[in-house]
Design a protein around this motif. Sequence first.
Motif, mmCIF file in Angstrom:
data_model
loop_
_atom_site.group_PDB
_atom_site.id
_atom_site.type_symbol
_atom_site.label_atom_id
_atom_site.label_comp_id
_atom_site.label_asym_id
_atom_site.label_seq_id
_atom_site.Cartn_x
_atom_site.Cartn_y
_atom_site.Cartn_z
ATOM 1 N N GLN A 189 84.302 -19.875 71.552
ATOM 2 C CA GLN A 189 82.366 -19.164 71.644
ATOM 3 C C GLN A 189 82.962 -18.929 73.342
ATOM 4 O O GLN A 189 82.373 -17.842 73.713
ATOM 5 N N ASP A 190 84.413 -20.033 73.945
ATOM 6 C CA ASP A 190 84.396 -20.207 75.204
ATOM 7 C C ASP A 190 84.791 -18.070 75.782
ATOM 8 O O ASP A 190 84.085 -17.898 76.959
ATOM 9 N N LEU A 191 85.757 -17.757 74.453
ATOM 10 C CA LEU A 191 86.396 -16.252 74.562
ATOM 11 C C LEU A 191 85.583 -15.299 74.529
ATOM 12 O O LEU A 191 84.912 -14.451 75.538
ATOM 13 N N ALA A 192 84.069 -15.622 74.044
ATOM 14 C CA ALA A 192 83.265 -14.762 73.447
ATOM 15 C C ALA A 192 82.707 -14.298 74.000
ATOM 16 O O ALA A 192 81.880 -13.122 75.180
ATOM 17 N N ARG A 193 81.972 -15.947 75.021
ATOM 18 C CA ARG A 193 81.531 -16.071 76.623
ATOM 19 C C ARG A 193 81.446 -15.447 77.624
ATOM 20 O O ARG A 193 81.050 -14.101 78.193
ATOM 21 N N ALA A 194 82.683 -15.550 77.836
ATOM 22 C CA ALA A 194 83.752 -15.002 78.788
ATOM 23 C C ALA A 194 83.653 -12.943 78.558
ATOM 24 O O ALA A 194 83.537 -12.891 79.482
ATOM 25 N N HIS A 195 84.080 -13.255 77.565
ATOM 26 C CA HIS A 195 83.942 -11.695 77.507
ATOM 27 C C HIS A 195 82.698 -10.657 77.310
ATOM 28 O O HIS A 195 82.627 -9.527 78.745
ATOM 29 N N MET A 196 81.272 -11.265 76.632
ATOM 30 C CA MET A 196 80.188 -11.066 77.270
ATOM 31 C C MET A 196 80.121 -10.829 78.514
ATOM 32 O O MET A 196 78.973 -10.180 78.657
ATOM 33 N N SER A 197 80.080 -11.584 79.578
ATOM 34 C CA SER A 197 79.557 -11.878 80.725
ATOM 35 C C SER A 197 80.521 -10.558 81.460
ATOM 36 O O SER A 197 79.987 -10.338 82.223
ATOM 37 N N ARG A 206 81.740 -7.740 80.719
ATOM 38 C CA ARG A 206 80.971 -6.724 79.773
ATOM 39 C C ARG A 206 79.262 -6.434 80.057
ATOM 40 O O ARG A 206 78.684 -5.193 81.250
ATOM 41 N N MET A 207 78.394 -7.527 80.413
ATOM 42 C CA MET A 207 77.025 -7.227 81.655
ATOM 43 C C MET A 207 77.338 -7.181 82.628
ATOM 44 O O MET A 207 76.972 -6.570 83.551
ATOM 45 N N ALA A 208 78.547 -7.584 83.637
ATOM 46 C CA ALA A 208 79.145 -7.718 85.001
ATOM 47 C C ALA A 208 79.041 -6.318 85.141
ATOM 48 O O ALA A 208 78.980 -5.013 85.912
ATOM 49 N N GLU A 209 80.018 -5.474 84.173
ATOM 50 C CA GLU A 209 80.316 -4.008 83.940
ATOM 51 C C GLU A 209 79.655 -3.199 83.796
ATOM 52 O O GLU A 209 79.151 -2.490 84.403
ATOM 53 N N ALA A 210 78.689 -3.554 83.001
ATOM 54 C CA ALA A 210 76.768 -2.463 82.906
ATOM 55 C C ALA A 210 76.395 -2.557 83.874
ATOM 56 O O ALA A 210 75.974 -1.540 84.544
ATOM 57 N N ASP A 211 76.509 -3.887 85.436
ATOM 58 C CA ASP A 211 75.630 -4.013 86.093
ATOM 59 C C ASP A 211 76.403 -3.275 87.365
ATOM 60 O O ASP A 211 75.279 -2.490 87.543
#
Length: 54
Positions: free
Chosen positions: A6-14, A16-21
């Motif tokens: 879950q931590d790995l998935a959360r870090a990955h999502m975070s 990706r969101m930063a890259e999208a921003d």
Amino acid sequence: MNLMDQDLARAHMSRRMAEADAAARARRLISARRWNRRAERASQRAARANSAVW
């Protein structure tokens, strides 16, 4: 193990969101520069038309 996943998935999502921003910010900047150039050209055309009339 589940928490680590879950931590790995959360870090990955975070990340990706930063890259999208960042990508969205870059698109807005490019668009703003384009509109600024268009406005500048329109202003120059208006000034030339105004001087041609007078």
